[in-house]
Enzyme design. Structure first.
Site, PDB file in Angstrom:
ATOM      1  N   ILE A 174      -1.057   3.132  -1.809  1.00 48.27           N
ATOM      2  CA  ILE A 174      -1.966   4.123  -1.215  1.00 48.27           C
ATOM      3  C   ILE A 174      -1.679   4.255   0.279  1.00 48.27           C
ATOM      4  O   ILE A 174      -1.680   3.274   1.019  1.00 48.27           O
ATOM      5  CB  ILE A 174      -3.450   3.714  -1.426  1.00 48.27           C
ATOM      6  CG1 ILE A 174      -3.753   3.441  -2.911  1.00 48.27           C
ATOM      7  CG2 ILE A 174      -4.377   4.782  -0.844  1.00 48.27           C
ATOM      8  CD1 ILE A 174      -3.563   4.609  -3.847  1.00 48.27           C
ATOM      9  N   LYS A 175      -1.426   5.495   0.686  1.00 48.44           N
ATOM     10  CA  LYS A 175      -1.114   5.753   2.093  1.00 48.44           C
ATOM     11  C   LYS A 175      -2.366   6.280   2.788  1.00 48.44           C
ATOM     12  O   LYS A 175      -2.990   7.242   2.303  1.00 48.44           O
ATOM     13  CB  LYS A 175       0.001   6.800   2.136  1.00 48.44           C
ATOM     14  CG  LYS A 175       0.931   6.718   3.324  1.00 48.44           C
ATOM     15  CD  LYS A 175       2.069   7.720   3.102  1.00 48.44           C
ATOM     16  CE  LYS A 175       3.077   7.690   4.192  1.00 48.44           C
ATOM     17  NZ  LYS A 175       4.047   8.792   4.059  1.00 48.44           N
ATOM     18  N   VAL A 176      -2.715   5.646   3.891  1.00 46.63           N
ATOM     19  CA  VAL A 176      -3.905   6.070   4.636  1.00 46.63           C
ATOM     20  C   VAL A 176      -3.517   6.305   6.091  1.00 46.63           C
ATOM     21  O   VAL A 176      -2.606   5.656   6.606  1.00 46.63           O
ATOM     22  CB  VAL A 176      -5.049   5.013   4.560  1.00 46.63           C
ATOM     23  CG1 VAL A 176      -5.506   4.783   3.132  1.00 46.63           C
ATOM     24  CG2 VAL A 176      -4.651   3.692   5.215  1.00 46.63           C
TER      25      VAL A 176
END
Ligand code: G3P
Length: 217
Positions: A82-84
């Site tokens: 997951i890229k935040v």
């Protein structure tokens, strides 16, 4: 150094994966838009091509919605990362997801202090954007040196994922500094293999081999 490809183009990913040199894939909303594909569908397809981490980016800006989006994205496949974004809400999300055993890539990192925060939030990867730093008149590689120094000072396990790579010298410098990962567009990865003396050498060997009149097969 691990090699990730920064694209959502399936054909390019397949081609690089077939070389055995590809360790993962990074995508972002701009790359998904460029592909013209459905986000969930193309991400699932990519996850089936590579065994390594495939970064899929949330688009919410607040923690609660980021968590909801992450919940949807992490169901796509076990290798989804997951890229935040590197904001306080992004870091809060990173912390919650990391504690839960989910891989997280904290993106849009432009300072060593931001990278320090990402490590403290338990990020699996931090993505400093070197090319965009260069565009802005500052040396992106200085940022990678600073992050390497800081992470080594405290034995942080967060991996430095050099992003916004524009050319082969960025890759060389990242390797010299000891970055853990670099992500580059397919054309940059293909350019790494090229050397005029290699081509010239092959031409010479082929010409001389032809003179022998022999064949191996
Ligand atoms: O994936 C994020 C990063 O690699 C973007 O690169 O070339 O748009 O600055 P660029």
């Amino acid at each position: 150094m691990q090699f990730f490809v920064d694209t959502a183009e399936i054909d390019d990913i397949r081609e690089l994966a077939s070389t055995g040199l590809l360790d993962g894939v990074t995508t972002n909303p701009s790359l998904i838009a460029k592909s013209g594909r459905d986000f969930m569908e193309v991400t699932k397809e990519i996850c089936g091509i590579v065994d390594g981490p495939v970064s899929a980016e949330v688009v919410a800006l607040d923690h609660e919605t980021m968590m909801k989006e992450a919940e949807v994205l992490r169901k796509i496949a076990d290798n989804v990362c997951i890229k935040v974004p590197l904001t306080m809400d992004g870091l809060k999300t990173c912390n919650a997801l990391s504690r839960d055993g989910t891989m997280v890539n904290v993106t849009l990192c432009f300072s060593a202090n931001q990278a320090l925060l990402a490590a403290k939030a338990g990020a699996t990867f931090v993505s400093p954007f070197v090319g965009r730093h260069d565009d802005n008149g500052t040396d992106g590689m200085d940022l990678i040196r600073d992050i390497r120094l800081i992470y080594d000072n405290y034995a942080f396990e967060t991996e430095i994922l050099v992003a916004s790579v524009r050319h082969v010298v960025h890759v060389l410098e990242a390797a010299r500094i000891g970055a853990d990962v670099m992500t580059a567009p397919p054309k940059v990865i293909h350019a790494l293999v090229k050397h005029v003396l290699t081509d010239k050498g092959i031409d010479g060997f082929m010409a001389d081999w032809a003179k022998t009149g022999q064949s191996i097969l």
